[in-house]
Scaffold this active site. Structure first.
Site, PDB file in Angstrom:
ATOM      1  N   CYS A  68       1.604  -6.832   8.961  1.00  0.00           N
ATOM      2  CA  CYS A  68       0.861  -6.243   7.838  1.00  0.00           C
ATOM      3  C   CYS A  68       0.126  -5.061   8.304  1.00  0.00           C
ATOM      4  O   CYS A  68      -0.287  -4.138   7.434  1.00  0.00           O
ATOM      5  CB  CYS A  68      -0.063  -7.359   7.231  1.00  0.00           C
ATOM      6  SG  CYS A  68       0.488  -8.507   6.541  1.00  0.00           S
TER       7      CYS A  68
ATOM      8  N   HIS B 276      -5.329  -2.695   3.422  1.00  0.00           N
ATOM      9  CA  HIS B 276      -4.152  -3.578   3.271  1.00  0.00           C
ATOM     10  C   HIS B 276      -4.879  -4.694   2.250  1.00  0.00           C
ATOM     11  O   HIS B 276      -5.930  -5.209   2.367  1.00  0.00           O
ATOM     12  CB  HIS B 276      -3.845  -4.298   4.845  1.00  0.00           C
ATOM     13  CG  HIS B 276      -3.128  -5.561   4.557  1.00  0.00           C
ATOM     14  ND1 HIS B 276      -2.077  -5.551   3.900  1.00  0.00           N
ATOM     15  CD2 HIS B 276      -3.319  -6.627   4.989  1.00  0.00           C
ATOM     16  CE1 HIS B 276      -1.594  -6.617   3.958  1.00  0.00           C
ATOM     17  NE2 HIS B 276      -2.166  -7.331   4.760  1.00  0.00           N
TER      18      HIS B 276
ATOM     19  N   ASN C   2       0.068  -9.875  -1.267  1.00  0.00           N
ATOM     20  CA  ASN C   2       0.168  -9.107  -0.231  1.00  0.00           C
ATOM     21  C   ASN C   2       1.594  -8.596  -0.113  1.00  0.00           C
ATOM     22  O   ASN C   2       2.361  -9.727   0.134  1.00  0.00           O
ATOM     23  CB  ASN C   2      -0.045 -10.356   0.918  1.00  0.00           C
ATOM     24  CG  ASN C   2      -0.363  -9.704   2.254  1.00  0.00           C
ATOM     25  OD1 ASN C   2       0.013  -8.690   2.442  1.00  0.00           O
ATOM     26  ND2 ASN C   2      -0.933 -10.452   3.138  1.00  0.00           N
TER      27      ASN C   2
END
Length: 324
Positions: free
Chosen positions: A118, A251, A281
Site C-alpha cells: 500500500c 492512503h 482500499n
C-alpha cells in the site's frame, strides 16, 4: 554550483473498474456474513469497484496514464520512464511498467515495477524524483495499479470487505521553481513486522491459496504510530507545521486512521481527501486515485501544499510533500 533539479507534478489520471459492489451486495451476492452497518462502522467503506476479466493491472494502469498525459498535454513519445507500483502484477514478468509502455505505443525510455504494497505509490514517487534529480529522466509516469480482488479470500470477512481495484497515475516533469513541486519524500520499512500483513504464496514458494492475510488490530496499531512519525519527519525537514498543509491525501485504508491523522495535524475534514467510502482500499492506487479526483473537481489547486502518507505490508511506510 548549478541549481538543483526540481520536479513538478503536471498531470493526473485515474481508472476504476466498471463493476461497483456495495456492502449489501457482498452479503447478498457473495454470501458473506456481514452488513452495510458492520462494514461502515469499522472502516467507513460503503462500496468498491471490482475488476472484470478484461480489466487487468496493466490495462487499468495504461488508461490512468493516458489521462495523466492528456491532462498535462504531453505525448507518450516524450516520456522517459514508467514506474508502476503494484502488488498484483499481471505476470511475474515482464513488468507491468513495460506492458504499459507497449499499450501507450512507447518505443523508447525504460520502465520497472515497485513492490511496497500500500506504500507503493509513495515509494515510486520518491524513486522517480531521485531519477529525475540525477538527470536520468525529464518526464516520468508514476502509476499505482491494483486488482486486489484476485488475492482475497472471499470467505474471510475480516479482509475481503476492505479492498477494491483501480489505478491512478501522475506525470512528473523537471522544471519546478524554487519552493514548488516535490519538496521531500521519506521512506521506511521494517521486515520484522512482515507477518501481520502478507500474501501467503508466490512463484518461489507456491501455495494453494495465495490469499491476503492480515492481523487487523496489529496493522492499525502500527499505522497510527508509524504514519505519525513519517508526517512529523516531512514537516520538520521542510520547517513546516500541520497548519501549513492545505490538503492531506492519505492512503485510503480505514476512515478511522485517516481521521486520526487529520486530528493530529489539526486539519478540518474538508481539507482531507477521502475516497475510501467509495473506492475501499485500492492499495498502491489509492493516493493517485484520490489526488486525481481532488484535482479534477477543483479542490486541489496550483500552489496548494499537499501531504501524502501511506503504510503497507512489509511493513513499509512513508510520506511526501508536494507543492502543486
Amino acid at each position: 554550483m548549478s541549481d538543483p533539479i526540481r520536479v513538478r507534478l503536471t498531470g493526473v489520471g485515474g481508472y476504476l473498474p466498471r463493476e461497483v459492489v456495495t456492502n449489501d451486495d457482498l452479503a447478498r451476492k457473495f454470501g458473506i456474513e456481514t452488513s452495510d452497518e458492520w462494514i461502515k462502522t469499522r472502516t467507513g467503506i460503503g462500496q468498491r469497484h471490482i475488476a472484470s476479466d478484461d480489466e487487468t493491472t496493466s490495462s487499468m494502469a495504461a488508461e490512468a496514464a493516458r489521462q495523466a498525459l492528456e491532462y498535462a498535454d504531453v505525448d507518450a513519445s516524450q516520456v522517459d520512464a514508467v514506474l508502476v507500483a503494484t502488488a498484483t502484477p499481471d505476470q511475474v514478468f515482464p513488468a507491468v511498467a513495460v506492458q504499459v509502455q507497449a499499450r501507450l505505443g512507447m518505443t523508447a525510455g525504460f520502465g520497472f515495477d515497485i513492490s511496497a504494497a500500500c506504500s507503493g505509490f509513495v515509494y515510486a514517487l520518491a524513486t522517480a524524483t531521485a531519477l529525475m534529480q540525477s538527470g536520468q529522466a525529464k518526464k516520468v509516469l508514476v502509476i499505482g495499479s491494483e486488482v486486489f480482488s484476485r488475492l482475497l479470500d472471499w470467505t474471510d470477512r475480516s479482509t475481503c470487505v476492505l479492498f477494491g481495484d483501480g489505478a491512478g497515475a501522475v506525470l512528473l516533469e523537471t522544471g519546478a521553481g524554487e519552493g514548488e513541486g516535490v519538496l521531500s519524500t521519506h521512506l521506511h520499512s521494517d521486515g520484522r513486522t512482515g507477518d501481520i500483513l502478507y500474501v501467503d504464496g508466490a512463484a518461489g514458494c507456491p501455495s494453494t491459496s495465495q490469499h491476503l492475510r492480515m492481523q487487523g488490530r496489529e496493522v492499525f496499531r502500527h499505522a497510527v504510530v508509524k504514519l505519525s512519525q513519517a508526517v512529523d519527519e516531512a514537516l520538520e525537514v521542510n520547517g513546516l507545521t500541520g497548519q501549513d498543509i492545505q490538503w492531506m491525501v492519505p492512503h485510503q485504508a480505514n476512515l478511522r486512521i485517516i481521521d486520526g491523522m487529520a486530528k493530529k495535524l489539526a486539519l478540518p475534514a474538508d481539507r482531507v481527501v477521502v475516497t475510501v467510502d467509495r473506492h475501499a482500499n485500492t492499495s498502491a492506487a489509492s493516493i493517485p486515485l484520490a489526488l486525481n479526483e481532488a484535482v479534477r473537481d477543483g479542490r486541489v489547486r496550483k500552489g496548494d501544499l499537499v501531504l501524502m502518507e501511506a503504510l503497507g505490508g512489509g511493513l513499509t511506510w512513508g510520506s511526501a510533500l508536494i507543492r502543486m
